[in-house]
Design a protein around this motif. Sequence first.
Motif, PDB file in Angstrom:
ATOM      1  N   TYR A 177       0.945  -1.090  -0.071  1.00 56.56           N
ATOM      2  CA  TYR A 177      -0.030   0.045   0.022  1.00 56.56           C
ATOM      3  C   TYR A 177       0.955   1.091   0.212  1.00 56.56           C
ATOM      4  CZ  TYR A 177      -3.179   3.547   1.523  1.00 56.56           C
ATOM      5  OH  TYR A 177      -4.128   4.553   1.724  1.00 56.56           O
ATOM      6  N   TYR A 181      -4.976   7.235  -1.575  1.00 56.82           N
ATOM      7  CA  TYR A 181      -5.980   6.906  -2.479  1.00 56.82           C
ATOM      8  C   TYR A 181      -6.075   7.833  -3.415  1.00 56.82           C
ATOM      9  CZ  TYR A 181      -8.412   3.362   0.495  1.00 56.82           C
ATOM     10  OH  TYR A 181      -8.773   2.400   1.223  1.00 56.82           O
ATOM     11  N   PRO A 234      -5.120   6.280   5.767  1.00 58.44           N
ATOM     12  CA  PRO A 234      -4.680   4.691   6.126  1.00 58.44           C
ATOM     13  C   PRO A 234      -5.549   3.754   5.161  1.00 58.44           C
ATOM     14  CG  PRO A 234      -5.547   5.893   8.030  1.00 58.44           C
ATOM     15  CD  PRO A 234      -5.871   6.829   6.846  1.00 58.44           C
ATOM     16  N   GLU A 235      -4.970   2.718   5.178  1.00 54.95           N
ATOM     17  CA  GLU A 235      -5.343   1.688   4.191  1.00 54.95           C
ATOM     18  C   GLU A 235      -6.898   1.067   4.292  1.00 54.95           C
ATOM     19  OE1 GLU A 235      -3.476  -2.709   2.391  1.00 54.95           O
ATOM     20  OE2 GLU A 235      -2.727  -1.918   4.106  1.00 54.95           O
ATOM     21  N   ASP A 236      -7.171   1.173   5.554  1.00 56.18           N
ATOM     22  CA  ASP A 236      -8.573   0.820   5.942  1.00 56.18           C
ATOM     23  C   ASP A 236      -9.564   2.079   5.602  1.00 56.18           C
ATOM     24  OD1 ASP A 236      -8.120   2.192   8.120  1.00 56.18           O
ATOM     25  OD2 ASP A 236      -8.635   0.773   9.538  1.00 56.18           O
ATOM     26  N   LEU A 239     -13.282   1.419   4.934  1.00 59.44           N
ATOM     27  CA  LEU A 239     -13.941   0.692   6.144  1.00 59.44           C
ATOM     28  C   LEU A 239     -14.268   1.506   7.333  1.00 59.44           C
ATOM     29  CD1 LEU A 239     -11.710  -2.590   6.386  1.00 59.44           C
ATOM     30  CD2 LEU A 239     -13.830  -2.220   4.934  1.00 59.44           C
ATOM     31  N   VAL A 240     -13.606   2.420   7.491  1.00 54.99           N
ATOM     32  CA  VAL A 240     -13.939   3.310   8.807  1.00 54.99           C
ATOM     33  C   VAL A 240     -14.592   4.638   8.290  1.00 54.99           C
ATOM     34  CG1 VAL A 240     -12.005   2.419   9.789  1.00 54.99           C
ATOM     35  CG2 VAL A 240     -11.547   4.367   8.589  1.00 54.99           C
ATOM     36  N   SER A 241     -14.945   4.961   7.001  1.00 53.40           N
ATOM     37  CA  SER A 241     -15.338   5.998   6.529  1.00 53.40           C
ATOM     38  C   SER A 241     -16.820   6.119   6.545  1.00 53.40           C
ATOM     39  CB  SER A 241     -14.999   6.741   5.389  1.00 53.40           C
ATOM     40  OG  SER A 241     -13.550   6.898   5.528  1.00 53.40           O
TER      41      SER A 241
END
Length: 400
Positions: A177, A181, A234-236, A239-241
């Motif tokens: 990664y 993004y 972050p890479e996730d 998922l957390v947004s």
Amino acid sequence: MSPRIAIVGAGLCGLTISRLLECRGIDFALFEKGEEDKHLKCGGGSVDIYKDTGQQALREANLLDEFLKSANLGDDRLAIYDRHGKKWAEVGGDDEHLGQGPLQIDQLVLRRMLLQSLPKGKIHWGHRVSCVELGAKAKPVLKFANGSTAAGFDLVVGADGIWSRVRQSITSCKPRYTGRYFIESRIGPKNFMYQYIMTEFGTNDTAILDGAKQVIIQRLGDGSFRLYLGISVPEDFLLVSPDLTDLSNIRRLLLSHEFFGGWDAKLKRVIESCERFHIRPLYYFPPDALGWDSVPGLTLAGDAAHASTPYVNEGVNCAMVDALTLVSKIASPEVEGPYQAIRKYEEAMFVRGRDLITESQKQGELMSHEDGPNAYLQAIQLGAIEGDGPAGFHRQVVYC
């Protein structure tokens, strides 16, 4: 007797390999996980195709004349702005090489051109490869997600992108990664901000630089603009947004002070007017990932071999040179069989791929520098960024 080849992935790399094999009379089968209708509609941005790389592959594929009918002389100037809307400079080729820059074409147009040049019976749509195994006489067997298999090939070429299933049978190295993004979007001619973008940015490619945040604007052949919004997260992040399938949620997040909320009001209106969003994390292979021991019956090309960050517009050219080099080795009477062809091809591909990854990393770091446009432009003037294009090509900075 010529070898029988399987190509996995009908992107530009896999299609170019297929077309070159067809021109050489070498039997092949092309397997693509997607369906034909979607493949003919989903595009991507425009790409610069250079004379000595991508255009040479098209020449060998007997498609150069058709390409020239659809391509435009690329304006190799890149306009550099900051987040306040101030234009700093234009970066372009030197006067000595004026007119020797790339020809530009939309990826969708190029993909359709390659697809239409292939016999329909050679392309197998809806075949998602789950793995590749060695069968009888150590020949590769393709196993598909639907439970079916395909065998009888002397060589399987993985041109199935950065998450290649073929790659798993060649090397254990996985993508890394980048910390970034890209959020891709579009603004069409009917958009209320279209005329502003035309007036402010024209037809040049544009980069708006603000440290960890950037916006790249590119005009396509159909007149629309494609935007790439770069953010460091972050890479996730997905998922957390908040729910990022909703356009209003995406706009609200992008225009928050965490991202583009502190930018010039007109630049924020451009982001607000984006018609749709495609959110994707950026991954790459480190340069030292290229150098595996050749595996009989298997090889990789394009992003499956050497995916890089998208900061240099050379990935497609590199993939097309992969295709040309591989098919030339397979067809060469001086090369004894597919395994020897793989070894000779990979020796050259490793060097080419490492160079692409390294240069793209360098450009990405400079475009993300906390000093914004100043750091990027100074690096060009000092020769820290290599010029792509013909031999001796140098970039010039013209300050505004």
